[in-house]
Design a protein around this motif. Structure first.
Motif, PDB file in Angstrom:
ATOM      1  N   VAL A   1      -7.441  12.445  94.167  1.00 12.90           N
ATOM      2  CA  VAL A   1      -6.565  11.310  94.454  1.00 12.90           C
ATOM      3  C   VAL A   1      -5.114  11.666  94.165  1.00 12.90           C
ATOM      4  N   GLU A   2      -4.897  12.519  93.155  1.00 12.29           N
ATOM      5  CA  GLU A   2      -3.534  12.949  92.857  1.00 12.29           C
ATOM      6  C   GLU A   2      -2.954  13.732  94.029  1.00 12.29           C
ATOM      7  N   GLU A   3      -3.752  14.605  94.635  1.00 10.28           N
ATOM      8  CA  GLU A   3      -3.283  15.375  95.788  1.00 10.28           C
ATOM      9  C   GLU A   3      -3.088  14.462  96.999  1.00 10.28           C
ATOM     10  N   GLN A   4      -3.992  13.509  97.163  1.00  7.25           N
ATOM     11  CA  GLN A   4      -3.827  12.538  98.255  1.00  7.25           C
ATOM     12  C   GLN A   4      -2.482  11.825  98.131  1.00  7.25           C
ATOM     13  N   MET A   5      -2.191  11.361  96.912  1.00  6.07           N
ATOM     14  CA  MET A   5      -0.961  10.621  96.685  1.00  6.07           C
ATOM     15  C   MET A   5       0.261  11.489  96.948  1.00  6.07           C
ATOM     16  N   GLN A   6       0.226  12.716  96.461  1.00  7.13           N
ATOM     17  CA  GLN A   6       1.360  13.608  96.650  1.00  7.13           C
ATOM     18  C   GLN A   6       1.591  13.909  98.122  1.00  7.13           C
ATOM     19  N   LYS A   7       0.493  14.126  98.860  1.00  6.68           N
ATOM     20  CA  LYS A   7       0.619  14.394 100.297  1.00  6.68           C
ATOM     21  C   LYS A   7       1.201  13.185 101.034  1.00  6.68           C
ATOM     22  N   ALA A   8       0.704  12.004 100.685  1.00  7.94           N
ATOM     23  CA  ALA A   8       1.181  10.787 101.359  1.00  7.94           C
ATOM     24  C   ALA A   8       2.638  10.505 101.036  1.00  7.94           C
ATOM     25  N   LEU A   9       3.036  10.702  99.777  1.00  5.71           N
ATOM     26  CA  LEU A   9       4.429  10.492  99.386  1.00  5.71           C
ATOM     27  C   LEU A   9       5.350  11.484 100.090  1.00  5.71           C
ATOM     28  N   SER A  10       4.944  12.736 100.112  1.00  8.58           N
ATOM     29  CA  SER A  10       5.760  13.772 100.753  1.00  8.58           C
ATOM     30  C   SER A  10       5.902  13.498 102.243  1.00  8.58           C
ATOM     31  N   PHE A  11       4.796  13.076 102.868  1.00 13.84           N
ATOM     32  CA  PHE A  11       4.813  12.773 104.304  1.00 13.84           C
ATOM     33  C   PHE A  11       5.810  11.657 104.605  1.00 13.84           C
ATOM     34  N   ALA A  12       5.735  10.557 103.834  1.00 17.16           N
ATOM     35  CA  ALA A  12       6.612   9.407 104.086  1.00 17.16           C
ATOM     36  C   ALA A  12       8.072   9.731 103.799  1.00 17.16           C
ATOM     37  N   LYS A  13       8.326  10.497 102.748  1.00 16.18           N
ATOM     38  CA  LYS A  13       9.713  10.861 102.421  1.00 16.18           C
ATOM     39  C   LYS A  13      10.292  11.779 103.482  1.00 16.18           C
ATOM     40  N   ARG A  14       9.470  12.713 103.951  1.00  8.85           N
ATOM     41  CA  ARG A  14       9.940  13.685 104.955  1.00  8.85           C
ATOM     42  C   ARG A  14      10.125  13.026 106.316  1.00  8.85           C
ATOM     43  N   ARG A  15       9.160  12.240 106.742  1.00  4.90           N
ATOM     44  CA  ARG A  15       9.198  11.680 108.098  1.00  4.90           C
ATOM     45  C   ARG A  15      10.069  10.437 108.222  1.00  4.90           C
ATOM     46  N   TYR A  16      10.053   9.583 107.169  1.00  2.80           N
ATOM     47  CA  TYR A  16      10.755   8.307 107.282  1.00  2.80           C
ATOM     48  C   TYR A  16      11.915   8.162 106.288  1.00  2.80           C
ATOM     49  N   ASN A  17      12.156   9.204 105.490  1.00  2.14           N
ATOM     50  CA  ASN A  17      13.200   9.133 104.462  1.00  2.14           C
ATOM     51  C   ASN A  17      12.939   7.953 103.530  1.00  2.14           C
TER      52      ASN A  17
END
Length: 556
Positions: free
Chosen positions: A60-76
């Motif tokens: 779940v920690e990796e899931q969260m990190q991936k989702a956070l990174s995705f949203a920050k990168r794609r949507y700022n």
């Protein structure tokens, strides 16, 4: 401004900014599945609709990190809501729920918690815990309702009835919790009337938000096996948009719409195969609602008097009036005049008078616009008073009729525009006009009768490329009688190529004394080979920019 309340706009009003969802799969499982993962709802994949951006994460920690990174990168993105998404977020002991939620919430300063669950997995202890959490962070329960019809719920093996969903909403509200409902549109054997009943049931239950899903058939599901053995009808982009727009009109405007359509990874999807991108679909729905002058809740709420801006009025050489289009940066009609174009191009080159001398005439007009072509045709039929003219006319922009009626001086013309605007039909002694208020490519697929004459008025054809593609001409060919004629206000070479390849003989019409020009086309027994490529729109959903870009690539 969107004609419906998006979740983004709702969050901005509540939090001052949009919160981006961080989906997490806590592996709680589902009470409707066996331990080996089999069973469950017929539409649900084995992974429980896990978000694509976290699909390969191990913890779940990796899931969260991936989702956070995705949203920050794609949507700022900078602010987030934790979303317990896949399977059932409350299908665990209270101790396990507390342990899991508190651990996840400690990993990042989330501003809200969304818990996806089922109506039959909300014990009293869980409700009390969620209400307690709600004191320190906004908690929203996303409830899989899917339908409020027991026959459908049984058919998809949902495992609970409609009463269970409504009771769950009532109990959650009793604890001060917000509830978002997920609703599937297009389940087998359900009708538009049943979809409306489900929406109305949620509204009556004071739902706090709705996520609409168009039915998807996903690989390795019971629904996929059913579909392979006995295929059932699924909704195309256009058909689903029509259903969705109508349903939105029954949802009060304060209820946010979290999602318009389902988003399934391409490699998992069996049907329906859409070719309109997710963002493009949203733009299509919003633009169509604006064109029709409709919005969320307008059929259930008292609407304020709508003010609309009349575009810049232009007087033409023949005394007719047109508008300046700010989007296309051009006039709707040639400077020689809208009435003159109607009579000298469309009526004259379709031999409409001769056809009316011989008998009744069926006319299809694509691009009603300000109504000059149809009005002049009706006026001719009335003047001749011999045979009847039956007109079907198509236009996406209904509001243009209202704007045109405010500037056109001819009272009969205005009468026709007002009738088409209010009831989509105008009748006179020797003529009738039926208005199809829809995107032309979709509307053309709904027609079954053949026509004697087709008027095609694409306005600025280079910006309305969807109306001059090979595929659209091929569809028009099917709608034209063998001795019929098509007249179009386009002289682009790419349009001539498309007509020839679609099986038309096309002749360019140019008036040396004016800027009126077009094409007259009749059916041919053979198509022509051309070195140049026509505009292409193989799925009938590309927007004009996509068509133009595709054409440029194919021509290089």
């Amino acid at each position: 401004m969107l004609p419906y309340l998006s979740h983004k706009a709702h969050m901005q009003s509540v939090y001052g900014e949009a919160l981006f969802s961080v989906p997490v799969n806590v592996e709680f499982g589902c009470p409707n599945r066996e331990r080996d993962g089999s069973g469950g709802c017929s539409f649900c994949p084995e992974h429980g609709a896990r978000a694509a951006q976290i699909a390969d994460a191990k913890s779940v920690e990796e899931q969260m990190q991936k989702a956070l990174s995705f949203a920050k990168r794609r949507y700022n993105a900078s602010s987030f809501a934790l979303y317990i998404q896949a399977y059932t977020g409350t299908f665990a002991s209270l101790i396990k729920q507390k342990e899991t939620y508190e651990k996840l919430l400690s990993l990042y300063p989330f501003r809200a918690l969304h818990v996806g669950t089922r109506p039959d997995c909300l014990g009293e202890s869980t409700l009390e815990y969620l209400a307690e959490l709600n004191q320190s962070i906004d908690v929203v329960v996303e409830l899989g309702v899917q339908s409020l019809h027991d026959a459908s719920l049984k058919r998809i093996n949902r495992g609970h009835d409609a009463a269970c969903s409504l009771e769950a909403i009532k109990r959650l509200h009793g604890k001060g919790l917000k509830v978002y409902a997920h609703l599937i549109i297009g389940l087998p054997h359900e009708t538009p009337a049943l979809w409306k009943e489900s929406v109305q049931g949620l509204v009556d239950a004071s739902i706090d938000g709705i996520k609409f899903h168009n039915l998807h058939v996903i690989q390795n599901t019971d629904l996929a096996r059913e579909f392979s053995q006995n295929p059932f009808a699924l909704l195309s982009e256009y058909a689903y948009a029509e259903a969705l727009m109508e349903l939105l009109r029954f949802v009060p405007s304060h209820i946010p719409i979290l999602r318009l359509a389902t988003d399934t990874p391409e490699h998992e999807l069996i049907a329906p195969k859409w070719h309109m991108a997710k963002g493009q679909f949203g733009e299509y729905v919003a633009q169509t609602m604006r064109y029709r002058g409709i919005r969320q809740g307008d059929l259930v709420e008292k609407q304020p008097e709508e003010s609309y801006e009349i575009p810049q009025k232009i007087s033409l050489e023949d005394g007719s009036t047109t508008f300046w289009n700010e989007i296309y940066r051009d006039y709707y009609h040639p400077k020689a005049g809208a009435t003159r174009q109607a009579k000298e191009l469309f009526l004259a080159h379709s031999n409409l008078k001769t056809r009316l001398e011989k008998g009744d005439v069926k006319l299809l007009e694509i691009g009603l616009g300000m109504g000059y072509n149809s009005f002049c045709a009706v006026e001719l039929a009335q003047k001749m008073s011999k045979n009847r003219l039956h007109v079907k006319t198509i236009d996406h922009d209904r509001m243009l009729l209202q704007k045109a009626s405010a500037v056109i001086s001819d009272t009969l013309h205005v009468k026709m525009l007002n009738a088409l605007f209010t009831c989509k039909r105008y009748d006179d002694d020797f003529a009738s006009v039926e208005f199809l208020n829809a995107e032309a490519r979709y509307a053309a697929t709904l027609l079954r009768e053949p026509f004697d004459v087709i008027f095609l008025d694409p306005f600025i054809e280079s910006n309305n490329a969807s109306l001059v593609t090979l595929e659209f001409f091929q569809n028009l060919r099917k709608l034209l009688k063998p001795d019929g004629i098509l007249v179009a206000s386009t002289t682009l070479h790419v349009s001539q190529v498309g007509l020839n390849l679609a099986g038309f003989d096309a002749v360019v019409i140019k008036d040396a004394t004016s800027d009126i020009q077009g094409i007259m086309a009749t059916l041919s027994s053979s198509s022509y080979l051309h070195e140049k490529e026509p505009y292409r729109d193989i799925y009938g959903v590309y927007n004009d920019k996509q068509i133009e870009t595709l054409h440029q690539k194919s021509s290089n």
